[in-house]
Design an enzyme around this catalytic site. Structure first.
Site, PDB file in Angstrom:
ATOM      1  CG  PHE A   1       2.357  -3.452   0.143  1.00  0.00           C
ATOM      2  CD1 PHE A   1       1.187  -3.186  -0.343  1.00  0.00           C
ATOM      3  CD2 PHE A   1       3.431  -2.721  -0.311  1.00  0.00           C
ATOM      4  CE1 PHE A   1       0.942  -1.945  -1.109  1.00  0.00           C
ATOM      5  CE2 PHE A   1       3.193  -1.553  -1.034  1.00  0.00           C
ATOM      6  CZ  PHE A   1       1.801  -1.025  -1.483  1.00  0.00           C
TER       7      PHE A   1
ATOM      8  CE  LYS B   1      -0.846  -7.997  -3.032  1.00  0.00           C
ATOM      9  NZ  LYS B   1      -0.966  -6.800  -2.306  1.00  0.00           N
TER      10      LYS B   1
ATOM     11  CG  ASP C   1      -5.270  -5.776  -3.418  1.00  0.00           C
ATOM     12  OD1 ASP C   1      -5.159  -6.930  -2.892  1.00  0.00           O
ATOM     13  OD2 ASP C   1      -5.229  -4.843  -2.609  1.00  0.00           O
TER      14      ASP C   1
ATOM     15  CG  ASP D   1      -0.137  -1.809 -11.003  1.00  0.00           C
ATOM     16  OD1 ASP D   1      -1.461  -1.950 -11.120  1.00  0.00           O
ATOM     17  OD2 ASP D   1       0.291  -0.714 -10.429  1.00  0.00           O
TER      18      ASP D   1
HETATM   19  P1  5GP Z   1      -7.688  -2.681  -6.204  1.00  0.00           P
HETATM   20  O1  5GP Z   1      -7.758  -3.983  -7.232  1.00  0.00           O
HETATM   21  O2  5GP Z   1      -7.917  -3.262  -4.750  1.00  0.00           O
HETATM   22  O3  5GP Z   1      -9.150  -1.688  -6.552  1.00  0.00           O
HETATM   23  O4  5GP Z   1      -6.473  -1.828  -6.129  1.00  0.00           O
HETATM   24  C1  5GP Z   1      -5.520  -2.224  -7.028  1.00  0.00           C
HETATM   25  C2  5GP Z   1      -4.492  -1.083  -6.948  1.00  0.00           C
HETATM   26  O5  5GP Z   1      -3.924  -1.195  -5.554  1.00  0.00           O
HETATM   27  C3  5GP Z   1      -3.320  -1.196  -7.627  1.00  0.00           C
HETATM   28  O6  5GP Z   1      -3.625  -0.503  -8.976  1.00  0.00           O
HETATM   29  C4  5GP Z   1      -2.049  -0.810  -6.956  1.00  0.00           C
HETATM   30  O7  5GP Z   1      -2.163   0.426  -7.117  1.00  0.00           O
HETATM   31  C5  5GP Z   1      -2.616  -0.934  -5.619  1.00  0.00           C
HETATM   32  N1  5GP Z   1      -1.915  -2.214  -5.049  1.00  0.00           N
HETATM   33  C6  5GP Z   1      -2.754  -3.367  -4.713  1.00  0.00           C
HETATM   34  N2  5GP Z   1      -1.951  -4.165  -4.232  1.00  0.00           N
HETATM   35  C7  5GP Z   1      -0.564  -3.529  -4.182  1.00  0.00           C
HETATM   36  C8  5GP Z   1       0.618  -4.118  -3.764  1.00  0.00           C
HETATM   37  O8  5GP Z   1       0.968  -5.373  -3.299  1.00  0.00           O
HETATM   38  N3  5GP Z   1       1.549  -3.483  -4.162  1.00  0.00           N
HETATM   39  C9  5GP Z   1       1.414  -1.990  -4.526  1.00  0.00           C
HETATM   40  N4  5GP Z   1       2.529  -1.518  -4.677  1.00  0.00           N
HETATM   41  N5  5GP Z   1       0.145  -1.584  -5.020  1.00  0.00           N
HETATM   42  C10 5GP Z   1      -0.500  -2.538  -4.707  1.00  0.00           C
HETATM   43 MG    MG Z   2      -2.478   0.675 -10.062  1.00  0.00          MG
END
Ligand code: 5GP
Ligand code: MG
Length: 183
Positions: free
Chosen positions: A160, A139, A111, A108
């Site tokens: 968020f 992001k 981040d 999805d």
């Molecule tokens: P990262 O890239 O930081 O390891 O984590 C990604 C995960 O963090 C995504 O799969 C999602 O589950 C969660 N996440 C990151 N940003 C957002 C956001 O803006 N909204 C939501 N609902 N989940 C997010």
């Molecule tokens: Mg996820």
């Protein structure tokens, strides 16, 4: 028009229509790229990261014109405040063998990047023929680890996000648009 319950102070960032147009374009691009890679009788293995990716993946594969099959994993990432490191746990693993297969991972949102970076390492150890990453939302400005995203729906920087599969405390996944809510 979204008929689900909207969170308080939600700002619409992307409409259903904007998302579907972009997903259609991504589906064509991905198909174009794989047409020359997949041999006759090869099935592309599309791996969705649960829970968030299920909406995007359902739309994306129906905009693709290559033969494919799907599998899912469920990953959970949490930060360890003591070591200030992030841990990823696989709550549900793959059911398909990936050795020598062409693999497209669908997530999805990227981040910090830790979840996908961990998963790509995990997949590489199983020697697939290729690994590509498709994310609906990126992001990018928050990235902490180098991540090579092959297909990105939208680059966003609006707090968020919920909707289109993304949740806040397990709610709002059903919304057709993308909304920003207060953290
Ligand atoms: P990262 O890239 O930081 O390891 O984590 C990604 C995960 O963090 C995504 O799969 C999602 O589950 C969660 N996440 C990151 N940003 C957002 C956001 O803006 N909204 C939501 N609902 N989940 C997010
Ligand atoms: Mg996820």
């Amino acid at each position: 028009m979204d008929y689900g319950h909207l969170p308080d102070k939600a700002t619409l960032i992307l409409s259903e229509n904007e998302i579907s147009q972009r997903v259609r374009a991504l589906g064509s691009l991905i198909s174009f790229d794989y047409h020359s890679v997949l041999k006759k009788d090869d099935l592309l293995l599309v791996i969705g990261v649960l829970n968030g990716a299920f909406v995007f993946m359902a739309d994306l594969i129906r905009e693709m014109s290559v033969a494919l099959e799907v599998d899912f994993v469920r990953l959970s990432s949490y930060s360890d405040s003591k070591t200030s490191s992030s841990q990823v746990v696989m709550l549900k693993g793959l059911e398909r063998e990936i050795k020598d297969r062409h693999v497209l991972v669908v997530e999805d949102i990227a981040d910090c990047g830790l979840t996908l970076a961990w998963f790509v390492d995990h997949l590489k150890s199983r020697q697939p023929a290729s690994i590509k990453l498709a994310v609906a939302f990126d992001k990018k400005s928050r990235r902490q680890i180098d991540l090579n995203l092959d297909y990105v729906g939208f680059e966003l920087d609006e707090g968020f996000l919920v909707g289109y599969g993304l949740d806040a405390a397990r709610r709002y996944r059903e919304l057709k648009g993308i909304y920003s809510i207060e953290d």
